[in-house]
Structures are given as structure tokens and as C-alpha cells.
Motif scaffolding. Structure first.
Motif, PDB file in Angstrom:
ATOM      1  N   GLU A 262       0.823  -1.206   0.000  1.00  0.00           N
ATOM      2  CA  GLU A 262       0.000   0.000   0.000  1.00  0.00           C
ATOM      3  C   GLU A 262       0.860   1.260   0.000  1.00  0.00           C
ATOM      4  N   GLU A 263       1.939   1.246   0.777  1.00  0.00           N
ATOM      5  CA  GLU A 263       2.828   2.410   0.824  1.00  0.00           C
ATOM      6  C   GLU A 263       3.518   2.636  -0.513  1.00  0.00           C
ATOM      7  N   LEU A 264       4.021   1.555  -1.104  1.00  0.00           N
ATOM      8  CA  LEU A 264       4.721   1.673  -2.373  1.00  0.00           C
ATOM      9  C   LEU A 264       3.788   2.155  -3.479  1.00  0.00           C
ATOM     10  N   GLU A 265       2.599   1.612  -3.537  1.00  0.00           N
ATOM     11  CA  GLU A 265       1.680   2.003  -4.601  1.00  0.00           C
ATOM     12  C   GLU A 265       1.129   3.405  -4.388  1.00  0.00           C
ATOM     13  N   ALA A 266       0.968   3.802  -3.135  1.00  0.00           N
ATOM     14  CA  ALA A 266       0.455   5.151  -2.860  1.00  0.00           C
ATOM     15  C   ALA A 266       1.406   6.224  -3.370  1.00  0.00           C
ATOM     16  N   ASN A 267       2.696   5.902  -3.431  1.00  0.00           N
ATOM     17  CA  ASN A 267       3.705   6.863  -3.890  1.00  0.00           C
ATOM     18  C   ASN A 267       4.113   6.632  -5.338  1.00  0.00           C
ATOM     19  N   SER A 268       3.335   5.851  -6.068  1.00  0.00           N
ATOM     20  CA  SER A 268       3.645   5.553  -7.465  1.00  0.00           C
ATOM     21  C   SER A 268       2.715   6.320  -8.390  1.00  0.00           C
ATOM     22  N   PHE A 269       3.274   6.868  -9.467  1.00  0.00           N
ATOM     23  CA  PHE A 269       2.429   7.686 -10.339  1.00  0.00           C
ATOM     24  C   PHE A 269       1.394   6.853 -11.098  1.00  0.00           C
ATOM     25  N   GLU A 270       1.648   5.560 -11.265  1.00  0.00           N
ATOM     26  CA  GLU A 270       0.633   4.735 -11.938  1.00  0.00           C
ATOM     27  C   GLU A 270      -0.699   4.782 -11.193  1.00  0.00           C
ATOM     28  N   THR A 271      -0.641   4.747  -9.856  1.00  0.00           N
ATOM     29  CA  THR A 271      -1.853   4.740  -9.036  1.00  0.00           C
ATOM     30  C   THR A 271      -2.712   5.972  -9.282  1.00  0.00           C
ATOM     31  N   HIS A 272      -2.070   7.095  -9.551  1.00  0.00           N
ATOM     32  CA  HIS A 272      -2.784   8.369  -9.662  1.00  0.00           C
ATOM     33  C   HIS A 272      -2.868   8.872 -11.105  1.00  0.00           C
ATOM     34  N   ALA A 273      -2.524   8.004 -12.063  1.00  0.00           N
ATOM     35  CA  ALA A 273      -2.441   8.439 -13.464  1.00  0.00           C
ATOM     36  C   ALA A 273      -3.761   8.977 -13.995  1.00  0.00           C
ATOM     37  N   GLY A 274      -4.869   8.518 -13.451  1.00  0.00           N
ATOM     38  CA  GLY A 274      -6.169   8.995 -13.906  1.00  0.00           C
ATOM     39  C   GLY A 274      -6.433  10.455 -13.576  1.00  0.00           C
ATOM     40  N   LYS A 275      -5.590  11.050 -12.730  1.00  0.00           N
ATOM     41  CA  LYS A 275      -5.770  12.446 -12.345  1.00  0.00           C
ATOM     42  C   LYS A 275      -5.133  13.420 -13.331  1.00  0.00           C
ATOM     43  N   VAL A 276      -4.365  12.912 -14.291  1.00  0.00           N
ATOM     44  CA  VAL A 276      -3.656  13.787 -15.225  1.00  0.00           C
ATOM     45  C   VAL A 276      -4.657  14.568 -16.071  1.00  0.00           C
ATOM     46  N   ARG A 277      -4.499  15.874 -16.102  1.00  0.00           N
ATOM     47  CA  ARG A 277      -5.397  16.736 -16.876  1.00  0.00           C
ATOM     48  C   ARG A 277      -4.640  17.580 -17.908  1.00  0.00           C
ATOM     49  N   ILE A 278      -3.330  17.582 -17.835  1.00  0.00           N
ATOM     50  CA  ILE A 278      -2.520  18.348 -18.778  1.00  0.00           C
ATOM     51  C   ILE A 278      -2.218  17.475 -19.997  1.00  0.00           C
TER      52      ILE A 278
END
Length: 362
Positions: A262-278
Motif C-alpha cells: 500500500e505504501e509503495l503504490e500510494a507513492n507511485s504515479f501509476e496509481t494516480h495516473a487517472g488524475k492527469v489533466r494536462i
């Protein structure tokens, strides 16, 4: 330039695999540079020796900006410092047309890969047309220099904390530069620089800057890269050489296994990639052993599912670093000289980068 040449090697060397060296012809000058015992393999001791040499050389490189400016191939080159988010003074090199137009011009921020805390000699290689050594220059940056655009090459700290904040501070600084159109600033990072850029993209809003180009961004999912069973998907799809590279990375970065999934994935950009708006151009290659395409597919799928503004370019053969196109890239160890097909792929990647930027800067 000698410190710049040595510094250039460390980014690729930190990820280069023993398997790649084993495939290298004995006459390959890249191998001779590092294979000190002549066994045809760049082993762990030899890689560590080069890392130590690069760190020592970098520490003796030019740390303070030159006064004034240089004129190179019709470009005005200025070394400078900018404040990061915490006030830390950070190095940068600015390149603008010698005869600046009256109207504000677009700017490309370049973010290097490998380790942080680079000297000015290294940073110049991602801001200027070729200077003394063509081997250290980037055809992609040379292409930028032919356009009526500004280029800002930025550094970041060596380690500790949220390094991506240095990259964001550099992009924000670029928007304040005289003669620059703050609404037409794009950032391009490769490998570790691509990782930092992706971390920025998952954090900021659409209006932060105009566009982004991420070349083979490193370690999209830290859990997958550092901990997950290598015989399970997607790792089971790695080529033998990419598998060896990953094992080499794990031997050096195994400390990640002390953190939970959970810690490793929370700090990985793949986990949050859906937030990219640029609007983002991602460059990847199926021939990249250091950031294998199969490891980027999770990020790509999340961005597509979220309808993020993604443009994707996937090459078939070229190795890591193809987005900068340097002749002396360490990723070429084990591959010999560029084949006509590889040169054609690099040219197509540059054409895609230029097309994307011209569209965004229109």
C-alpha cells in the motif's frame, strides 16, 4: 565538457544490466570504457566504480553559474539559479534566440534523468545546440534550438523528500522569465526526469502549464518493480534482458521491500495516473530494457480509462534514452551501433515530439 560527458553516463549506468554487456561485441568502445577486467561483462563492482567516479567528477564540476551569457549557434545561453519550493537554490540553464522577438515566445523545460545535483556543464547538454562534443549533445534539444522557442534545462536535488517539487518549481519559474509566454510552457522529462514529471502531472491542475512529454518514465509502480513476484503478470512478459535489468535494480533498491504494498503504490504515479489533466505525450519503446513497455501499460490504461489527454508513441526496437537520441547513451551497451531501423525510429520520435509541441504552442 569532460565533467558533462562523465555525468551523462550515470543515468544510464544506474539502470544498465549485466545481460546487456554480455551481448556486446568486444570491439564496442562503450564496453571498453567500463569493462576494466576485460571479461566482456559490466559487473556490479565495475558499475559501482563508474558511479563513484561520476560522483567525484560531478563534485568537481562547475557549481556556480558563469557571469553573463554565451552566444552559440544563434542562441543566447545563460546559467542561473532558481528557488525551489523550500527556497533551496537550484541550477538551470536558459537558451533563447539571440534576437528575441518582441512578442512572447513558447518555452520547453527539459528535465534530465539519472541522479540529481548536476553541474552546469551537464545541464547545458539539455539546453543548447551542440557545443564542443557532439557525443554529449541531444538531437532532440538541437531540434528545439531550431525553433523560435526558449529552452530551460533544470536540475533537482540528489535525494530525499518530494523531489518532484523541484521539477514543479522549475516549471513555475520558467513561466516568470522575461519574454516567455506563460500560457505556452511545456515540460519534457526522460527516465527519472520522466518519473518526476509524471508525479507533477498527477498533482497539479489543468492550468498549471500547457503540456508535457514523458519519455520512458521510470518505475511507474514501485511495488511491481521492487517487490512483486517476477514470474507473475506483468513481469512474466519481460524479455530476458529486461528481466535481468529489473533484478539488477532490485539488488540496489531492495530497501523498497521494507515498505508495504500500500505504501509503495500510494507513492507511485501509476496509481494516480487517472488524475492527469494536462495534455501529455508519452514515449515508450518495446526495445527498452530499463523501463519496459509492459510496465508502463498500467499507467496508460488508467489514463485512457479516465479519458486523460494522452498521446502515445510506442517504438519497437530503440533502447532507453531514444527520446533524447544521444550517441553515447549507456543503454546502447550490448546493442552496438544504431541500425537503420533504430535511426528511423528515433527520427519518428523526434517528429512526433515536434508535431505535439507545435500543436500545443499554436
Amino acid at each position: 565538457m569532460q565533467s558533462a560527458k562523465l555525468s551523462l553516463l550515470v543515468g544510464g549506468l544506474l539502470l544498465v544490466a549485466v545481460a546487456a554487456a554480455q551481448q556486446t561485441p568486444a570491439t564496442d568502445p562503450r564496453l571498453k570504457r567500463f569493462d576494466t577486467n576485460g571479461d566482456g561483462v559490466i559487473d556490479a563492482d565495475e558499475k559501482n566504480a563508474v558511479r563513484a567516479r561520476v560522483r567525484e567528477q560531478a563534485s568537481r564540476g562547475r557549481q556556480e553559474p558563469k557571469p553573463g551569457f554565451d552566444i552559440i549557434a544563434g542562441r543566447r545561453i545563460t546559467e542561473m539559479m532558481f528557488p525551489s519550493h523550500d527556497g533551496r537554490q537550484t541550477r538551470a540553464v536558459l537558451s533563447v534566440p539571440e534576437n528575441m522577438p518582441k512578442k512572447r515566445i513558447p518555452l520547453v523545460v527539459t528535465i534530465h534523468g539519472g541522479q540529481g545535483n548536476r553541474d552546469f556543464g551537464y545541464l547545458r547538454t539539455l539546453a543548447t545546440p551542440p557545443e564542443e562534443g557532439a557525443m554529449t549533445s541531444s538531437p532532440t534539444v538541437a531540434m528545439f534550438s531550431e525553433q523560435p522557442w526558449a529552452i530551460l534545462s533544470i536540475d533537482y536535488r540528489l535525494g530525499g523528500g518530494d523531489i518532484w517539487k523541484d521539477a514543479l518549481a522549475g516549471i513555475r519559474y520558467a513561466k516568470t522569465l522575461p519574454g516567455v509566454d506563460p500560457d505556452r510552457v511545456c515540460a519534457m522529462g526522460g527516465s527519472h526526469g520522466g518519473k518526476l514529471l509524471m508525479e507533477v502531472l498527477t498533482t497539479v491542475g489543468r492550468d498549471e502549464f500547457r503540456c508535457a512529454i514523458a519519455g520512458s518514465p521510470f518505475q511507474p509502480n514501485a511495488y511491481v518493480s521492487l517487490v512483486q513476484d517476477i514470474d507473475t503478470p506483468p513481469l512474466d512478459a519481460l524479455t530476458p534482458s529486461a528481466r535481468q535489468v529489473l533484478l539488477d535494480i532490485r539488488s540496489r533498491m531492495g530497501k523498497g521491500s521494507r515498505r508495504t504494498k500500500e505504501e509503495l503504490e500510494a507513492n507511485s504515479f501509476e496509481t494516480h495516473a487517472g488524475k492527469v489533466r494536462i495534455p501529455t505525450l508519452m514515449l515508450a519503446s518495446k526495445g527498452d530494457d530499463q523501463v519496459p513497455y509492459v510496465l508502463l501499460q498500467g499507467t496508460i490504461e488508467r489514463m485512457k480509462a479516465a479519458k486523460a489527454p494522452l498521446t502515445l508513441f510506442v517504438a519497437e526496437q530503440v533502447p532507453h534514452g531514444f527520446y533524447w537520441g544521444r550517441e553515447n547513451a549507456m543503454a546502447r551497451v550490448g546493442r552496438g551501433e544504431r541500425s537503420p531501423a533504430e535511426r528511423e525510429e528515433e527520427a519518428r520520435a523526434r517528429a512526433e515530439i515536434l508535431k505535439f509541441l507545435k500543436t500545443q504552442f499554436r
